[in-house]
Write an enzyme that holds these catalytic residues in place. Structure first.
Site, PDB file in Angstrom:
ATOM      1  CD  GLU A 122      -4.811  -6.128   1.163  1.00 34.58           C
ATOM      2  OE1 GLU A 122      -5.232  -5.233   1.091  1.00 34.58           O
ATOM      3  OE2 GLU A 122      -2.820  -6.055   0.719  1.00 34.58           O
ATOM      4  CG  HIS A 168      -5.984  -0.119   0.863  1.00 40.98           C
ATOM      5  ND1 HIS A 168      -6.171  -1.194   1.723  1.00 40.98           N
ATOM      6  CD2 HIS A 168      -4.828  -1.069   0.488  1.00 40.98           C
ATOM      7  CE1 HIS A 168      -5.600  -1.971   1.874  1.00 40.98           C
ATOM      8  NE2 HIS A 168      -5.128  -2.005   0.855  1.00 40.98           N
ATOM      9  CD  GLU A 169      -4.017   0.257  -2.813  1.00 41.27           C
ATOM     10  OE1 GLU A 169      -2.583  -0.754  -3.398  1.00 41.27           O
ATOM     11  OE2 GLU A 169      -4.513  -0.923  -3.262  1.00 41.27           O
ATOM     12  CG  HIS A 189      -0.307  -2.190  -0.579  1.00 46.63           C
ATOM     13  ND1 HIS A 189      -0.377  -2.723   0.932  1.00 46.63           N
ATOM     14  CD2 HIS A 189      -1.951  -1.904  -0.502  1.00 46.63           C
ATOM     15  CE1 HIS A 189      -1.336  -3.889   0.974  1.00 46.63           C
ATOM     16  NE2 HIS A 189      -2.341  -3.152   0.149  1.00 46.63           N
TER      17      HIS A 189
END
Length: 300
Positions: free
Chosen positions: A225, A145-146, A149
């Site tokens: 997100e 997930h990071e 980003h």
């Protein structure tokens, strides 16, 4: 580069629309006649507004390390740190970005964040609590997930959006102050606002416009997100990403230990129930994020 070009094109379009609208409404000639040069004001606000946002972006890694007391892993001291470096390296290669710095910060809350001015010069950090309580496949999903980003360039895009909004908050606040001052000077006896009165109106207007701008930034943050969740699902698997979010949901009653300056970059910020909280929340409710993954609505 394309993101920068799109930003400049969007900013130019907004400037042109604002200028044309103010001219058609007769505001620009009126303000110019009362000593306010619109073009000079806009340039001034743009320089100041963008400078603050870009400086924050360029020092974001340093600020993140300082505020969370994060320890960057340069040489792994144990098997967990070695696994963490290897996993981030693998995910970064799969996402097509350079290896970011990897750090652990001392917080019992399960959390993680990514920051940095460039997707090839980023920082990914996880909390000690996350490493203690999550299973390896869930930690991998959080890291994915990071990395999502970073690969999506969210930090840069958010800084550019914030800079544009800073510009227009400053710009329109001063237009409001000038209009009030001109109204008070409409006859020969009017003395206007004076310096302190003018600044008071500017401050109040900046607070009001700033609240609106914050809602815009929060909306974009919530949108990204979902994209990062989709990227995490693509890199680590939907099941692992859903399980990781469910594990985070189970900890929503734990006090948030992330610094305010990093909440937008964390994977979770706890629960938000009230309408106003949701309008200003940087993250969607975890239930909504889990539902989106299950429905594949945001999967890339």
């Amino acid at each position: 580069m394309m993101r920068i070009l799109l930003f400049l094109a969007t900013n130019l379009a907004v400037v042109l629309v604002a200028s044309i609208t103010l001219r058609l409404l007769g505001v620009e000639p009126y303000l110019n006649a009362n000593g306010l040069n619109m073009n000079s004001l806009l340039i001034f606000c743009f320089v100041i507004g963008m400078a603050g946002s870009l400086v924050s972006l360029f020092i974001s890694k340093w600020m993140a390390k300082m505020s969370t007391k994060a320890k960057v892993i340069e040489q792994p001291g144990n098997a967990t740190e070695r696994w963490l470096l290897d996993t981030v390296g693998e995910l970064a290669r799969d996402a097509g970005i350079k290896m970011p710095e990897v750090a652990i910060f001392p917080a019992q809350q399960s959390n993680a964040f990514a920051t940095g001015w460039n997707k090839n010069d980023a920082l990914v950090a996880v909390s000690a609590g996350l490493l203690e309580r999550m299973r390896p496949e869930e930690i991998r999903a959080v890291l994915a997930h990071e990395i999502g980003h970073v690969a999506n360039g969210d930090m840069v895009t958010l800084a550019l959006i914030q800079g544009v909004l800073n510009t227009f908050v400053m710009f329109f606040a001063r237009i409001v102050a000038q209009l009030v001052d001109s109204f008070l000077r409409r006859d020969d006896e009017g003395g206007g606002l004076g310096f302190f009165g003018y600044m008071a109106v500017v401050i109040v207007a900046e607070i009001v416009f700033g609240l609106v701008a914050s809602m815009v930034v929060a909306w974009f943050s919530r949108f990204r997100e979902y994209r990062a969740d989709a990227a995490g699902a693509k890199l680590a698997g939907s099941g692992a990403m859903i399980n990781a979010l469910a594990r985070l949901k189970a900890e929503t009653q734990m006090p948030d230990q992330m610094p305010d300056t990093l909440t937008a970059f964390a994977i979770t910020t706890g629960q938000t129930r009230k309408l106003m909280e949701r309008l200003f929340a940087s993250h969607p409710p975890l239930d909504d994020r889990i539902r989106a993954l299950k429905e594949s609505a945001y999967r890339e």
